[in-house]
Design a protein around this motif. Structure first.
Motif, PDB file in Angstrom:
ATOM      1  N   LYS A  43      45.673  84.984  76.519  1.00  0.00           N
ATOM      2  CA  LYS A  43      45.701  85.963  75.440  1.00  0.00           C
ATOM      3  C   LYS A  43      44.867  85.492  74.258  1.00  0.00           C
ATOM      4  O   LYS A  43      44.558  84.317  74.127  1.00  0.00           O
ATOM      5  CB  LYS A  43      47.140  86.191  74.980  1.00  0.00           C
ATOM      6  N   GLU A  44      44.540  86.442  73.397  1.00  0.00           N
ATOM      7  CA  GLU A  44      43.847  86.088  72.164  1.00  0.00           C
ATOM      8  C   GLU A  44      44.852  85.584  71.137  1.00  0.00           C
ATOM      9  O   GLU A  44      46.048  85.868  71.219  1.00  0.00           O
ATOM     10  CB  GLU A  44      43.103  87.303  71.616  1.00  0.00           C
ATOM     11  N   ARG A  45      44.344  84.834  70.165  1.00  0.00           N
ATOM     12  CA  ARG A  45      45.200  84.368  69.089  1.00  0.00           C
ATOM     13  C   ARG A  45      45.721  85.562  68.307  1.00  0.00           C
ATOM     14  O   ARG A  45      44.961  86.474  67.989  1.00  0.00           O
ATOM     15  CB  ARG A  45      44.427  83.426  68.175  1.00  0.00           C
ATOM     16  N   GLU A  46      47.005  85.544  67.982  1.00  0.00           N
ATOM     17  CA  GLU A  46      47.602  86.667  67.265  1.00  0.00           C
ATOM     18  C   GLU A  46      48.417  86.186  66.071  1.00  0.00           C
ATOM     19  O   GLU A  46      48.988  85.098  66.084  1.00  0.00           O
ATOM     20  CB  GLU A  46      48.501  87.499  68.188  1.00  0.00           C
ATOM     21  N   PHE A  47      48.478  87.037  65.082  1.00  0.00           N
ATOM     22  CA  PHE A  47      49.237  86.767  63.879  1.00  0.00           C
ATOM     23  C   PHE A  47      50.727  86.791  64.175  1.00  0.00           C
ATOM     24  O   PHE A  47      51.201  87.638  64.931  1.00  0.00           O
ATOM     25  CB  PHE A  47      48.905  87.826  62.830  1.00  0.00           C
ATOM     26  N   VAL A  48      51.465  85.870  63.563  1.00  0.00           N
ATOM     27  CA  VAL A  48      52.914  85.830  63.713  1.00  0.00           C
ATOM     28  C   VAL A  48      53.602  86.113  62.375  1.00  0.00           C
ATOM     29  O   VAL A  48      54.421  87.020  62.268  1.00  0.00           O
ATOM     30  CB  VAL A  48      53.379  84.469  64.254  1.00  0.00           C
ATOM     31  N   GLY A  99      45.193  79.408  53.542  1.00  0.00           N
ATOM     32  CA  GLY A  99      44.052  80.096  52.970  1.00  0.00           C
ATOM     33  C   GLY A  99      44.411  80.652  51.606  1.00  0.00           C
ATOM     34  O   GLY A  99      45.529  80.475  51.119  1.00  0.00           O
ATOM     35  N   ALA A 100      43.471  81.347  51.014  1.00  0.00           N
ATOM     36  CA  ALA A 100      43.673  81.853  49.659  1.00  0.00           C
ATOM     37  C   ALA A 100      44.638  83.036  49.608  1.00  0.00           C
ATOM     38  O   ALA A 100      45.278  83.276  48.590  1.00  0.00           O
ATOM     39  CB  ALA A 100      42.333  82.251  49.049  1.00  0.00           C
ATOM     40  N   PHE A 101      44.726  83.763  50.705  1.00  0.00           N
ATOM     41  CA  PHE A 101      45.549  84.977  50.718  1.00  0.00           C
ATOM     42  C   PHE A 101      46.442  84.996  51.954  1.00  0.00           C
ATOM     43  O   PHE A 101      46.058  84.524  53.016  1.00  0.00           O
ATOM     44  CB  PHE A 101      44.657  86.222  50.730  1.00  0.00           C
ATOM     45  N   SER A 102      47.623  85.564  51.804  1.00  0.00           N
ATOM     46  CA  SER A 102      48.522  85.733  52.947  1.00  0.00           C
ATOM     47  C   SER A 102      48.146  87.047  53.628  1.00  0.00           C
ATOM     48  O   SER A 102      48.490  88.128  53.171  1.00  0.00           O
ATOM     49  CB  SER A 102      49.982  85.746  52.502  1.00  0.00           C
ATOM     50  N   THR A 103      47.427  86.932  54.704  1.00  0.00           N
ATOM     51  CA  THR A 103      46.895  88.078  55.411  1.00  0.00           C
ATOM     52  C   THR A 103      47.071  87.896  56.913  1.00  0.00           C
ATOM     53  O   THR A 103      47.255  86.779  57.392  1.00  0.00           O
ATOM     54  CB  THR A 103      45.403  88.258  55.079  1.00  0.00           C
ATOM     55  N   VAL A 104      46.968  89.000  57.652  1.00  0.00           N
ATOM     56  CA  VAL A 104      47.091  88.925  59.110  1.00  0.00           C
ATOM     57  C   VAL A 104      45.770  88.522  59.752  1.00  0.00           C
ATOM     58  O   VAL A 104      45.719  88.249  60.937  1.00  0.00           O
ATOM     59  CB  VAL A 104      47.568  90.271  59.692  1.00  0.00           C
ATOM     60  N   ASP A 105      44.700  88.496  58.975  1.00  0.00           N
ATOM     61  CA  ASP A 105      43.355  88.232  59.481  1.00  0.00           C
ATOM     62  C   ASP A 105      43.107  86.730  59.582  1.00  0.00           C
ATOM     63  O   ASP A 105      42.989  86.036  58.568  1.00  0.00           O
ATOM     64  CB  ASP A 105      42.327  88.875  58.565  1.00  0.00           C
TER      65      ASP A 105
END
Length: 122
Positions: A43-48, A99-105
């Motif tokens: 699978k691809e890496r996914e946000f948790v 990172g600088a922002f809490s994002t799903v990206d």
């Protein structure tokens, strides 16, 4: 530069719980948002989940909402992922990132750990 080291993974049965830790060193931990991602076999890496710098805001993937809890202890430069009611589909390598922002990206995160394996048997 930030170094991240994950720990706490392992082999568990469906329904069990685990707590992952992500210890940070290097630059000041408090300036970074922090997230957990995972990559299952084939699978691809996914946000948790992600959490803001002061821990006041958190986000979750729909697949883990209500079962996983992200938290951080800035005094210890450590973030956590509490995983309850684990399912076989949660089997993956789990990575923490900052990172600088809490994002799903995932592209928005600057530093990554090496990962810790979680395997859930049925």
């Amino acid at each position: 530069q930030v170094q991240l080291v994950e720990s706490g993974g392992g082999l568990v049965q469906a329904g069990d719980s685990l707590r992952l830790s992500c210890a940070a060193s290097g630059r000041t931990f408090t300036i970074y948002a922090m997230a957990w991602f995972r990559q299952g076999p084939g699978k691809e890496r996914e946000f948790v989940a992600a959490i803001s710098q002061n821990g006041g805001t958190s986000y979750y993937a729909d697949s883990v909402k209500g079962r996983f809890t992200i938290s951080r202890d800035n005094a210890k430069n450590t973030a956590y992922l509490r995983m309850n009611s684990l399912k076989p589909e949660d089997t993956a390598e789990y990575y923490c990132a900052v990172g600088a922002f809490s994002t799903v990206d995932a592209r928005q995160y600057d530093y990554w750990g090496q990962g810790t394996q979680v395997t859930v048997s049925s």
